[in-house]
Motif scaffolding. Structure first.
Motif, PDB file in Angstrom:
ATOM      1  N   SER A  16     -52.720   3.235  -7.552  1.00 35.06           N
ATOM      2  CA  SER A  16     -52.185   1.962  -7.080  1.00 35.06           C
ATOM      3  C   SER A  16     -50.836   2.075  -6.359  1.00 35.06           C
ATOM      4  CB  SER A  16     -52.084   0.963  -8.233  1.00 35.06           C
ATOM      5  OG  SER A  16     -51.177   1.425  -9.207  1.00 35.06           O
ATOM      6  N   VAL A  17     -49.941   2.963  -6.798  1.00 34.53           N
ATOM      7  CA  VAL A  17     -48.609   2.974  -6.187  1.00 34.53           C
ATOM      8  C   VAL A  17     -48.141   4.338  -5.705  1.00 34.53           C
ATOM      9  CG1 VAL A  17     -47.807   0.943  -7.449  1.00 34.53           C
ATOM     10  CG2 VAL A  17     -47.416   3.195  -8.408  1.00 34.53           C
ATOM     11  N   PHE A  18     -48.776   5.410  -6.109  1.00 29.44           N
ATOM     12  CA  PHE A  18     -48.330   6.740  -5.697  1.00 29.44           C
ATOM     13  C   PHE A  18     -48.997   7.164  -4.400  1.00 29.44           C
ATOM     14  CE2 PHE A  18     -45.745   7.140  -9.108  1.00 29.44           C
ATOM     15  CZ  PHE A  18     -45.483   8.417  -9.584  1.00 29.44           C
ATOM     16  N   GLN A  19     -48.215   7.758  -3.519  1.00 31.43           N
ATOM     17  CA  GLN A  19     -48.743   8.281  -2.264  1.00 31.43           C
ATOM     18  C   GLN A  19     -48.601   9.794  -2.277  1.00 31.43           C
ATOM     19  OE1 GLN A  19     -46.764   6.525   1.096  1.00 31.43           O
ATOM     20  NE2 GLN A  19     -46.771   4.506   0.166  1.00 31.43           N
ATOM     21  N   LYS A  20     -49.698  10.470  -1.982  1.00 30.37           N
ATOM     22  CA  LYS A  20     -49.673  11.929  -1.905  1.00 30.37           C
ATOM     23  C   LYS A  20     -48.679  12.362  -0.829  1.00 30.37           C
ATOM     24  CE  LYS A  20     -52.391  15.996  -1.673  1.00 30.37           C
ATOM     25  NZ  LYS A  20     -53.445  16.768  -1.235  1.00 30.37           N
TER      26      LYS A  20
END
Length: 190
Positions: A16-20
């Motif tokens: 939901s909130v983490f971007q690689k």
């Protein structure tokens, strides 16, 4: 610590909130486990409402070299309770802050690639680096003014301690590893 742990920090938050490559990333050749990056540690701290309290000890190593010992204590914003702590150290004697690589202007000889013998480059103070699409020989040179890196080392010690604290306090060491970006450069440059 209700709500903390692998189930809370796991796939739900990551999706939901983490971007690689912003909050976490994987480093080629260092295994499949993602590395928690500084923005990810900050986001987890915010998510769990953990405020970092930082203390730093500066150690004079002589010749303008310094070492910074940082400790980050995570305090839950709503309850004031300590949830965890972490430590980190950084020094201007670490190779990335003590040396730079100067281009000698010489091309890497083709026979070097057969066995990667440093003697073919000039010895252990030389390495092959790709610059402008060509492999050149670079020489390791000590940086003349370690004071140029005092602030950087202070910030890195603090970042290392913060990531360590977040990994411990949120019980997500099974998902993430410590900042691989802080590993010595030799780990990525055989």
């Amino acid at each position: 610590r209700t709500g903390a742990g692998a189930s809370a920090t796991g796939p739900g938050i990551m999706r939901s909130v983490f971007q690689k490559d912003v909050h976490y990333g994987t480093i080629p050749g260092c295994g499949p486990k993602p590395t928690l990056l500084k923005p990810g540690a900050e986001k987890l701290g915010f998510t769990f409402r953990l405020a970092p309290k930082v203390t730093v000890q500066e150690v004079d190593l002589g010749d303008d070299h310094r070492q910074y010992h940082a400790e980050v204590t995570l305090v839950h914003v709503l309850t004031g309770k300590v949830w965890g702590s972490g430590v980190g150290v950084c020094s201007t004697k670490e190779s990335r802050y003590r040396y730079r690589w100067d281009d000698t202007g010489k091309s890497v000889p083709s026979e070097y690639w057969d066995n990667r013998d440093p003697a073919l480059l000039g010895g252990s103070s030389y390495t092959a680096k790709k610059k402008g699409g060509k492999w050149v020989i670079c020489r390791r040179v000590e940086i003349s003014d370690p004071a140029d890196y005092w602030n950087t080392c202070l910030k890195i010690a603090k970042k290392r301690a913060h990531v360590d604290a977040i990994l411990s306090a949120t019980a997500c060491s099974d998902i993430f590893t410590q900042d691989v970006e802080d590993m010595p450069r030799e780990a990525f440059n055989p």
